[in-house]
Design an enzyme around this catalytic site. Structure first.
Site, PDB file in Angstrom:
ATOM      1  N   GLY A  30      -2.098  13.033  -9.339  1.00  0.00           N
ATOM      2  CA  GLY A  30      -0.823  13.106 -10.053  1.00  0.00           C
ATOM      3  C   GLY A  30       0.356  13.358  -9.130  1.00  0.00           C
ATOM      4  O   GLY A  30       1.477  12.900  -9.400  1.00  0.00           O
TER       5      GLY A  30
ATOM      6  N   THR B  21      18.882  -9.427   4.829  1.00  0.00           N
ATOM      7  CA  THR B  21      18.753  -8.048   5.285  1.00  0.00           C
ATOM      8  C   THR B  21      19.855  -7.776   6.295  1.00  0.00           C
ATOM      9  O   THR B  21      20.085  -8.574   7.195  1.00  0.00           O
ATOM     10  CB  THR B  21      17.375  -7.819   5.921  1.00  0.00           C
ATOM     11  OG1 THR B  21      16.371  -8.121   4.952  1.00  0.00           O
ATOM     12  CG2 THR B  21      17.215  -6.380   6.369  1.00  0.00           C
TER      13      THR B  21
ATOM     14  N   GLU C  44       0.502 -16.465   0.589  1.00  0.00           N
ATOM     15  CA  GLU C  44       0.093 -17.842   0.315  1.00  0.00           C
ATOM     16  C   GLU C  44       0.617 -18.802   1.382  1.00  0.00           C
ATOM     17  O   GLU C  44      -0.072 -19.750   1.780  1.00  0.00           O
ATOM     18  CB  GLU C  44       0.578 -18.264  -1.072  1.00  0.00           C
ATOM     19  CG  GLU C  44      -0.165 -17.611  -2.236  1.00  0.00           C
ATOM     20  CD  GLU C  44       0.103 -16.118  -2.349  1.00  0.00           C
ATOM     21  OE1 GLU C  44      -0.816 -15.389  -2.771  1.00  0.00           O
ATOM     22  OE2 GLU C  44       1.219 -15.672  -2.011  1.00  0.00           O
TER      23      GLU C  44
ATOM     24  N   GLY D 271      12.946 -20.371  -2.457  1.00  0.00           N
ATOM     25  CA  GLY D 271      11.597 -19.899  -2.177  1.00  0.00           C
ATOM     26  C   GLY D 271      11.196 -20.253  -0.752  1.00  0.00           C
ATOM     27  O   GLY D 271      11.945 -20.056   0.190  1.00  0.00           O
ATOM     28  N   SER D 272      10.008 -20.817  -0.608  1.00  0.00           N
ATOM     29  CA  SER D 272       9.487 -21.151   0.721  1.00  0.00           C
ATOM     30  C   SER D 272       9.725 -22.605   1.117  1.00  0.00           C
ATOM     31  O   SER D 272       9.300 -23.020   2.193  1.00  0.00           O
ATOM     32  CB  SER D 272       7.980 -20.850   0.758  1.00  0.00           C
ATOM     33  OG  SER D 272       7.737 -19.487   0.506  1.00  0.00           O
TER      34      SER D 272
ATOM     35  N   GLU E  62       9.177 -12.689   5.507  1.00  0.00           N
ATOM     36  CA  GLU E  62       8.809 -13.699   6.509  1.00  0.00           C
ATOM     37  C   GLU E  62       7.685 -14.619   6.017  1.00  0.00           C
ATOM     38  O   GLU E  62       6.863 -15.087   6.807  1.00  0.00           O
ATOM     39  CB  GLU E  62       8.396 -13.054   7.840  1.00  0.00           C
ATOM     40  CG  GLU E  62       9.357 -12.009   8.361  1.00  0.00           C
ATOM     41  CD  GLU E  62      10.750 -12.543   8.646  1.00  0.00           C
ATOM     42  OE1 GLU E  62      10.985 -13.742   8.437  1.00  0.00           O
ATOM     43  OE2 GLU E  62      11.596 -11.754   9.066  1.00  0.00           O
TER      44      GLU E  62
ATOM     45  N   GLN F 197     -17.968  12.955  -1.051  1.00  0.00           N
ATOM     46  CA  GLN F 197     -18.269  11.660  -0.450  1.00  0.00           C
ATOM     47  C   GLN F 197     -17.348  10.553  -0.964  1.00  0.00           C
ATOM     48  O   GLN F 197     -16.973   9.647  -0.204  1.00  0.00           O
ATOM     49  CB  GLN F 197     -19.722  11.288  -0.724  1.00  0.00           C
ATOM     50  CG  GLN F 197     -20.199  10.087   0.071  1.00  0.00           C
ATOM     51  CD  GLN F 197     -21.662   9.771  -0.188  1.00  0.00           C
ATOM     52  OE1 GLN F 197     -22.017   9.329  -1.275  1.00  0.00           O
ATOM     53  NE2 GLN F 197     -22.509  10.021   0.797  1.00  0.00           N
TER      54      GLN F 197
ATOM     55  N   ILE G  68      -5.757   9.210  -3.863  1.00  0.00           N
ATOM     56  CA  ILE G  68      -6.220  10.483  -3.317  1.00  0.00           C
ATOM     57  C   ILE G  68      -5.253  11.603  -3.666  1.00  0.00           C
ATOM     58  O   ILE G  68      -5.662  12.737  -3.941  1.00  0.00           O
ATOM     59  CB  ILE G  68      -6.421  10.358  -1.792  1.00  0.00           C
ATOM     60  CG1 ILE G  68      -7.659   9.496  -1.501  1.00  0.00           C
ATOM     61  CG2 ILE G  68      -6.543  11.726  -1.127  1.00  0.00           C
ATOM     62  CD1 ILE G  68      -7.854   9.147  -0.040  1.00  0.00           C
TER      63      ILE G  68
END
Length: 397
Positions: free
Chosen positions: A354, A163, A381, A135-136, A377, A293, A351
């Site tokens: 479907g 990556t 949190e 994890g971090s 990165e 609107q 917007i």
């Protein structure tokens, strides 16, 4: 203001570079992204074109064959690439971090050895810090490098979430070594590991098992990295500085957070572009939905979020370019841009109605790509932890 995410104060060269990348995205990336993403195909032709454009050497100094541009220029290019397809921006992100680390912390020999070939894209970089159960908590790294009597280190352990792990030919990996320090992070060393691209056992004691299947961020390879007694020489230690890996990696992550911010800005901008176009084409109750609107206000909110995220990203990049500390600014930009990116893509999805759920429409891909930016990165949190610690230090009673 005629368009969103414009940047004031750019030089003519910066404007020309960003404009060239924008045209390339509109011409080569957007028309092909859907097919490549849905088939999870590596965008080799696009990457080759990026090499020819010099994008792999954008921030590498001219003496090593690069363009010697600023972090701001690079971030604006990343924003444009991510607007086309986030995976394409990921191809150069880890490459850029590794090149930056070598430029900032490498020995003269390491700079001469790697940077000219990185500038042309002959060598492509990957960045390896995380592990399966890490994890971090970077200081809890388990992958271990043991000093050999004859020199160098024998490295054993498992790294995660690389990556470009398969397509890269140079990996900057953070490994625990025994430097006798009293604090865990001072026993971490950054190694520069050169390897051939590909999967399987790519070098003695070094295996890239294969691609990890992901929700989004397709096309680009994300992998594990397994060390099993891999031998690294003393010259492979970044800066010939054992025990300094944590500080070196954090410097790289700091600029990487500007990069992720730029990617979030690009994805959000594209989501807005799709929404504002669709809202003018789709009609209900006798008029385009943009004239309702409820939709018009959503477009206003989306545009404001896109603009705010872009401005924070630009500020963080300019701070770093000025030589000032930008850990708080980068953390704020990464946090805000990634959260706004999620919100804007969701609003665009709504917007579209479907049709947004159909793979024929681009917004479906953005909906799957955007969540990655919340964790890349460092999670939101983690950013809030960095921000709050600095704020409490600055405003201490």
């Amino acid at each position: 203001m005629t368009r969103l995410a414009q940047t004031v104060g750019l030089t003519d060269v910066q404007r020309e570079i960003v404009s060239t990348v924008r045209d390339f995205v509109d011409r080569e990336i957007i028309p092909n992204a859907q097919e490549l993403e849905h088939s999870d195909t590596y965008p080799q032709q696009i990457v080759d074109a990026m090499r020819e454009m010099g994008l792999f050497g954008l921030m590498i100094d001219e003496e090593y064959g690069g363009l010697g541009e600023s972090l701001l220029t690079y971030a604006l290019c990343v924003e444009e690439l991510a607007r086309g397809w986030m995976s394409v921006s990921g191809v150069i992100n880890t490459h850029f971090i590794v090149a930056y680390m070598i430029r900032q912390h490498g020995t003269d020999e390491q700079k001469q050895r790697f940077l000219p070939r990185m500038a042309t894209g002959e060598i492509r970089g990957a960045f390896s810090m995380s592990e399966p159960e890490l994890g971090s908590d970077v200081a809890a790294i388990r992958t271990r490098g043991v000093r050999r009597p004859e020199g160098g280190y024998a490295i054993t352990g498992q790294k995660m979430w690389l990556t470009n792990g398969g397509s890269s030919s140079l990996i900057a990996a953070l490994v625990k070594t025994d430097e006798g320090a009293d604090k865990p992070h001072r026993n971490l060393t950054a190694f520069l590991i050169e390897k051939p691209p590909g999967f399987g056992e790519v070098a003695a004691g070094l295996t890239i098992p294969g691609k990890l299947d992901k929700l989004g961020y397709k096309g680009i390879d994300t992998t594990e990295l397994i060390f099993d007694g891999y031998v690294a020489s003393d010259d492979d230690v970044l800066g010939n500085a054992p025990g300094r890996g944590f500080a070196q990696m954090m410097d790289g992550v700091e600029v990487g957070r500007v990069n992720v911010s730029a990617r979030a800005c690009g994805v959000a901008l594209r989501a807005f572009e799709l929404a504002v176009r669709y809202a003018q084409q789709r009609s209900t109750f006798g008029k385009p939905i943009a004239d309702h609107q409820a939709i018009a206000f959503q477009l206003a909110e989306m545009a404001t979020k896109v603009e705010a995220a872009h401005l924070m990203m630009v500020n963080a990049a300019r701070l770093k370019d000025s030589g000032e500390r930008n850990d708080v600014a980068a953390g704020m930009a990464k946090y805000l841009a990634s959260e706004y990116c999620i919100e804007v893509t969701q609003q665009s999805f709504r917007i579209h109605g479907g049709y947004g759920y159909s793979k024929e429409y681009e917004i479906e891909r953005l909906m799957r790509d955007a969540p990655f930016l919340l964790i890349g990165e460092g999670t939101s949190e983690i950013q809030k932890t960095i921000i709050s610690k600095n704020l409490l230090h600055e405003y201490r009673l």
